[in-house]
Design a protein around this motif. Sequence first.
Motif, PDB file in Angstrom:
ATOM      1  N   MET A   1     -91.614  -7.798  -5.641  1.00 10.24           N
ATOM      2  CA  MET A   1     -90.205  -7.425  -5.618  1.00 10.24           C
ATOM      3  C   MET A   1     -89.363  -8.397  -4.797  1.00 10.24           C
ATOM      4  SD  MET A   1     -89.904  -4.691  -7.481  1.00 10.24           S
ATOM      5  CE  MET A   1     -88.347  -3.982  -6.980  1.00 10.24           C
ATOM      6  N   ASN A   2     -89.980  -9.118  -3.868  1.00 12.54           N
ATOM      7  CA  ASN A   2     -89.213 -10.011  -3.007  1.00 12.54           C
ATOM      8  C   ASN A   2     -88.731 -11.259  -3.733  1.00 12.54           C
ATOM      9  OD1 ASN A   2     -88.290 -10.121  -0.194  1.00 12.54           O
ATOM     10  ND2 ASN A   2     -89.430 -12.053  -0.107  1.00 12.54           N
ATOM     11  N   PHE A   3     -89.234 -11.489  -4.960  1.00 11.50           N
ATOM     12  CA  PHE A   3     -88.676 -12.574  -5.770  1.00 11.50           C
ATOM     13  C   PHE A   3     -87.243 -12.265  -6.193  1.00 11.50           C
ATOM     14  CE2 PHE A   3     -93.127 -13.745  -6.266  1.00 11.50           C
ATOM     15  CZ  PHE A   3     -93.060 -15.118  -6.235  1.00 11.50           C
ATOM     16  N   VAL A   4     -86.832 -11.006  -6.057  1.00 11.47           N
ATOM     17  CA  VAL A   4     -85.456 -10.601  -6.348  1.00 11.47           C
ATOM     18  C   VAL A   4     -84.734 -10.454  -5.010  1.00 11.47           C
ATOM     19  CG1 VAL A   4     -83.974  -8.911  -7.476  1.00 11.47           C
ATOM     20  CG2 VAL A   4     -86.282  -9.357  -8.365  1.00 11.47           C
ATOM     21  N   PRO A   5     -83.881 -11.388  -4.625  1.00 13.07           N
ATOM     22  CA  PRO A   5     -83.231 -11.299  -3.310  1.00 13.07           C
ATOM     23  C   PRO A   5     -82.350 -10.058  -3.201  1.00 13.07           C
ATOM     24  CG  PRO A   5     -82.975 -13.494  -4.271  1.00 13.07           C
ATOM     25  CD  PRO A   5     -83.505 -12.599  -5.351  1.00 13.07           C
ATOM     26  N   TYR A   6     -82.305  -9.512  -1.986  1.00 15.34           N
ATOM     27  CA  TYR A   6     -81.441  -8.386  -1.628  1.00 15.34           C
ATOM     28  C   TYR A   6     -81.859  -7.105  -2.360  1.00 15.34           C
ATOM     29  CZ  TYR A   6     -78.713 -12.423  -0.172  1.00 15.34           C
ATOM     30  OH  TYR A   6     -78.328 -13.605   0.386  1.00 15.34           O
ATOM     31  N   LEU A   7     -81.750  -7.087  -3.676  1.00 12.78           N
ATOM     32  CA  LEU A   7     -82.062  -5.880  -4.431  1.00 12.78           C
ATOM     33  C   LEU A   7     -83.549  -5.558  -4.387  1.00 12.78           C
ATOM     34  CD1 LEU A   7     -79.803  -6.397  -7.590  1.00 12.78           C
ATOM     35  CD2 LEU A   7     -79.296  -5.158  -5.489  1.00 12.78           C
ATOM     36  N   GLY A   8     -84.396  -6.572  -4.323  1.00 12.99           N
ATOM     37  CA  GLY A   8     -85.827  -6.329  -4.255  1.00 12.99           C
ATOM     38  C   GLY A   8     -86.227  -5.616  -2.979  1.00 12.99           C
ATOM     39  N   GLY A   9     -85.628  -6.012  -1.850  1.00 10.39           N
ATOM     40  CA  GLY A   9     -85.923  -5.333  -0.591  1.00 10.39           C
ATOM     41  C   GLY A   9     -85.459  -3.890  -0.595  1.00 10.39           C
ATOM     42  N   LEU A  10     -84.272  -3.629  -1.163  1.00  8.46           N
ATOM     43  CA  LEU A  10     -83.779  -2.247  -1.242  1.00  8.46           C
ATOM     44  C   LEU A  10     -84.663  -1.386  -2.137  1.00  8.46           C
ATOM     45  CD1 LEU A  10     -79.934  -2.917  -1.561  1.00  8.46           C
ATOM     46  CD2 LEU A  10     -81.173  -2.115   0.457  1.00  8.46           C
ATOM     47  N   ALA A  11     -85.081  -1.947  -3.273  1.00  9.65           N
ATOM     48  CA  ALA A  11     -85.963  -1.188  -4.169  1.00  9.65           C
ATOM     49  C   ALA A  11     -87.307  -0.916  -3.502  1.00  9.65           C
ATOM     50  CB  ALA A  11     -86.162  -1.964  -5.473  1.00  9.65           C
TER      51      ALA A  11
ATOM     52  N   LEU B   1     -78.095 -11.867 -11.094  1.00  8.52           N
ATOM     53  CA  LEU B   1     -79.116 -10.842 -11.317  1.00  8.52           C
ATOM     54  C   LEU B   1     -78.643  -9.792 -12.322  1.00  8.52           C
ATOM     55  CD1 LEU B   1     -80.381 -10.213  -7.663  1.00  8.52           C
ATOM     56  CD2 LEU B   1     -81.650 -11.295  -9.515  1.00  8.52           C
ATOM     57  N   SER B   2     -77.363  -9.430 -12.246  1.00  6.78           N
ATOM     58  CA  SER B   2     -76.816  -8.459 -13.202  1.00  6.78           C
ATOM     59  C   SER B   2     -76.853  -9.010 -14.621  1.00  6.78           C
ATOM     60  CB  SER B   2     -75.380  -8.101 -12.810  1.00  6.78           C
ATOM     61  OG  SER B   2     -75.322  -7.594 -11.487  1.00  6.78           O
ATOM     62  N   VAL B   3     -76.506 -10.282 -14.773  1.00  4.39           N
ATOM     63  CA  VAL B   3     -76.480 -10.891 -16.110  1.00  4.39           C
ATOM     64  C   VAL B   3     -77.897 -10.996 -16.682  1.00  4.39           C
ATOM     65  CG1 VAL B   3     -75.938 -12.992 -17.389  1.00  4.39           C
ATOM     66  CG2 VAL B   3     -74.336 -12.125 -15.688  1.00  4.39           C
ATOM     67  N   THR B   4     -78.831 -11.548 -15.894  1.00  7.32           N
ATOM     68  CA  THR B   4     -80.196 -11.714 -16.395  1.00  7.32           C
ATOM     69  C   THR B   4     -80.898 -10.365 -16.594  1.00  7.32           C
ATOM     70  OG1 THR B   4     -80.913 -12.028 -14.095  1.00  7.32           O
ATOM     71  CG2 THR B   4     -80.493 -14.003 -15.414  1.00  7.32           C
ATOM     72  N   GLY B   5     -80.585  -9.383 -15.741  1.00  6.54           N
ATOM     73  CA  GLY B   5     -81.151  -8.058 -15.946  1.00  6.54           C
ATOM     74  C   GLY B   5     -80.649  -7.412 -17.221  1.00  6.54           C
ATOM     75  N   TRP B   6     -79.365  -7.611 -17.527  1.00  8.17           N
ATOM     76  CA  TRP B   6     -78.815  -7.089 -18.778  1.00  8.17           C
ATOM     77  C   TRP B   6     -79.414  -7.799 -19.987  1.00  8.17           C
ATOM     78  CZ3 TRP B   6     -75.273  -9.854 -22.069  1.00  8.17           C
ATOM     79  CH2 TRP B   6     -74.832  -9.103 -23.168  1.00  8.17           C
ATOM     80  N   LEU B   7     -79.670  -9.104 -19.858  1.00  7.08           N
ATOM     81  CA  LEU B   7     -80.199  -9.868 -20.981  1.00  7.08           C
ATOM     82  C   LEU B   7     -81.676  -9.605 -21.211  1.00  7.08           C
ATOM     83  CD1 LEU B   7     -78.475 -13.360 -20.504  1.00  7.08           C
ATOM     84  CD2 LEU B   7     -78.067 -11.739 -22.352  1.00  7.08           C
ATOM     85  N   TRP B   8     -82.476  -9.678 -20.122  1.00 10.70           N
ATOM     86  CA  TRP B   8     -83.936  -9.703 -20.276  1.00 10.70           C
ATOM     87  C   TRP B   8     -84.658  -8.586 -19.523  1.00 10.70           C
ATOM     88  CZ3 TRP B   8     -84.545 -15.679 -19.305  1.00 10.70           C
ATOM     89  CH2 TRP B   8     -84.036 -16.367 -20.406  1.00 10.70           C
ATOM     90  N   GLY B   9     -83.945  -7.656 -18.924  1.00  8.79           N
ATOM     91  CA  GLY B   9     -84.608  -6.542 -18.268  1.00  8.79           C
ATOM     92  C   GLY B   9     -85.222  -6.937 -16.923  1.00  8.79           C
ATOM     93  N   VAL B  10     -86.340  -6.272 -16.587  1.00 10.03           N
ATOM     94  CA  VAL B  10     -86.973  -6.472 -15.281  1.00 10.03           C
ATOM     95  C   VAL B  10     -87.496  -7.891 -15.135  1.00 10.03           C
ATOM     96  CG1 VAL B  10     -88.827  -5.667 -13.770  1.00 10.03           C
ATOM     97  CG2 VAL B  10     -87.568  -4.029 -15.167  1.00 10.03           C
ATOM     98  N   VAL B  11     -88.090  -8.431 -16.188  1.00 11.03           N
ATOM     99  CA  VAL B  11     -88.614  -9.800 -16.114  1.00 11.03           C
ATOM    100  C   VAL B  11     -87.483 -10.794 -15.911  1.00 11.03           C
ATOM    101  CG1 VAL B  11     -90.013 -11.525 -17.315  1.00 11.03           C
ATOM    102  CG2 VAL B  11     -90.518  -9.111 -17.609  1.00 11.03           C
ATOM    103  N   GLY B  12     -86.340 -10.537 -16.521  1.00 11.09           N
ATOM    104  CA  GLY B  12     -85.192 -11.408 -16.315  1.00 11.09           C
ATOM    105  C   GLY B  12     -84.715 -11.397 -14.873  1.00 11.09           C
ATOM    106  N   VAL B  13     -84.781 -10.234 -14.219  1.00  8.47           N
ATOM    107  CA  VAL B  13     -84.407 -10.155 -12.810  1.00  8.47           C
ATOM    108  C   VAL B  13     -85.367 -10.970 -11.952  1.00  8.47           C
ATOM    109  CG1 VAL B  13     -84.166  -8.567 -10.858  1.00  8.47           C
ATOM    110  CG2 VAL B  13     -83.267  -7.930 -13.089  1.00  8.47           C
ATOM    111  N   LEU B  14     -86.667 -10.922 -12.276  1.00 10.28           N
ATOM    112  CA  LEU B  14     -87.654 -11.689 -11.518  1.00 10.28           C
ATOM    113  C   LEU B  14     -87.473 -13.198 -11.718  1.00 10.28           C
ATOM    114  CD1 LEU B  14     -90.860  -9.532 -12.124  1.00 10.28           C
ATOM    115  CD2 LEU B  14     -89.479  -9.652 -10.050  1.00 10.28           C
ATOM    116  N   LEU B  15     -87.058 -13.601 -12.911  1.00  9.63           N
ATOM    117  CA  LEU B  15     -86.878 -15.029 -13.202  1.00  9.63           C
ATOM    118  C   LEU B  15     -85.480 -15.537 -12.855  1.00  9.63           C
ATOM    119  CD1 LEU B  15     -88.623 -15.332 -16.695  1.00  9.63           C
ATOM    120  CD2 LEU B  15     -89.503 -16.121 -14.505  1.00  9.63           C
TER     121      LEU B  15
END
Length: 388
Positions: A279-289, A346-360
């Motif tokens: 989850m830490n590959f996602v800055p800020y939001l990964g720590g909150l999750a 993160l919002s754009v990539t999450g909308w486009l590709w879901g969870v994997v998009g957020v990680l990438l």
Amino acid sequence: MDTSESVKDTQKRAYPATYPKETYQTRLLKVLVTLAVVYTLYLAKSLLIPLFFSAFIALLLSPLVSVARKFYIPRTISATALMALLVTPFTFLGLELAEPAERWMHSLPKIAAEITQEIDEISNNLEVEKTPPDAAAKEEDASFFDWFSDDDEDAEAPVAQQENSTTVTDKLKQSGIEMGLTMFSSAPLLLAQIFACIILIFFLLVFGPGLFSVFIKDFPIVTNKRRALVLVNQIQRELSGYIVTISIINAFLGLATAAVFTYMGVDDALLWGALVALMNFVPYLGGLASCSILLVAGVVQFGLVSAALLPAILFLGINIIESQLVTPAVLGKSMQLNPLIIILWLSVTGWLWGVVGVLLAVPLLMSFKIILKNLGVLPHWIKLIKSK
């Protein structure tokens, strides 16, 4: 004044309406191209996600294959050895985490029902405490008149309350079961994508450099071939250095979390360490999750007491040290990104590709920044991405 400039001025005076129309047409074309690109990225996510992920991994391992080639080791052998070294630890880790992860998945409906029951008990206790003392006396005084009241209305209240509680519990159980079924149904597709990524990484390591060399030498689109080689090598070095550094930092974060959890007696410490590292590959939001998930894990293990905050508080302390001290010191200011830009991306990539998009998302944004910087184009965008 130059002749061409005078001709343009004459044309502007003679046909003033044509130039604004061309500008509007150009802007409209850019908007349409942008929408087409976004639409293509959204529709082709099942193809593009494995390609981007495989390209990142191949980019990291390619220098090692090149070093082995200098010692006359064929690329096939070195690529096979590297893939074995890459897949084996993650396979053992996955087998180690399969049992606790499966146990948590099966216990999700039960956990949801227990948490709901605890919350209902707390709310009922609060309602009893808020009841004024005169209410009991009024109930005793009204006992005589209860003979003439409608018993059905009095009986319907607790029954309705019980039905509502049962409905909420059933819905939570149903949502947990549906989530489990969704994950189990998507597991074959995920395994197929992982296998495809492994095959693609192997072929990129073995045959990618040869194809790239042919493209640079023989294709006429590349005019300055020497500059193109230097530029690609520089981009590869900076990007691989960034990805390796972030991966090492996240791995140490997961190991530190697992070690502290083991020492403090938190169950399934290795599972939570692997989860926070990913989850830490996602800055800020990964720590909150991660804090939210660990809070639920603490409630399940310790109950609704102050000790339930222990896993989340321990991870929060480790994460603050990592994000505020370790990562800035290791990466430096040149590798930092604007927090607001990261959240929007993160919002754009999450909308486009879901969870994997957020990680990438962050590796992709960092790739764009490095490529633009080395190409020397769009400096205002580079400044916007890394501004603080």
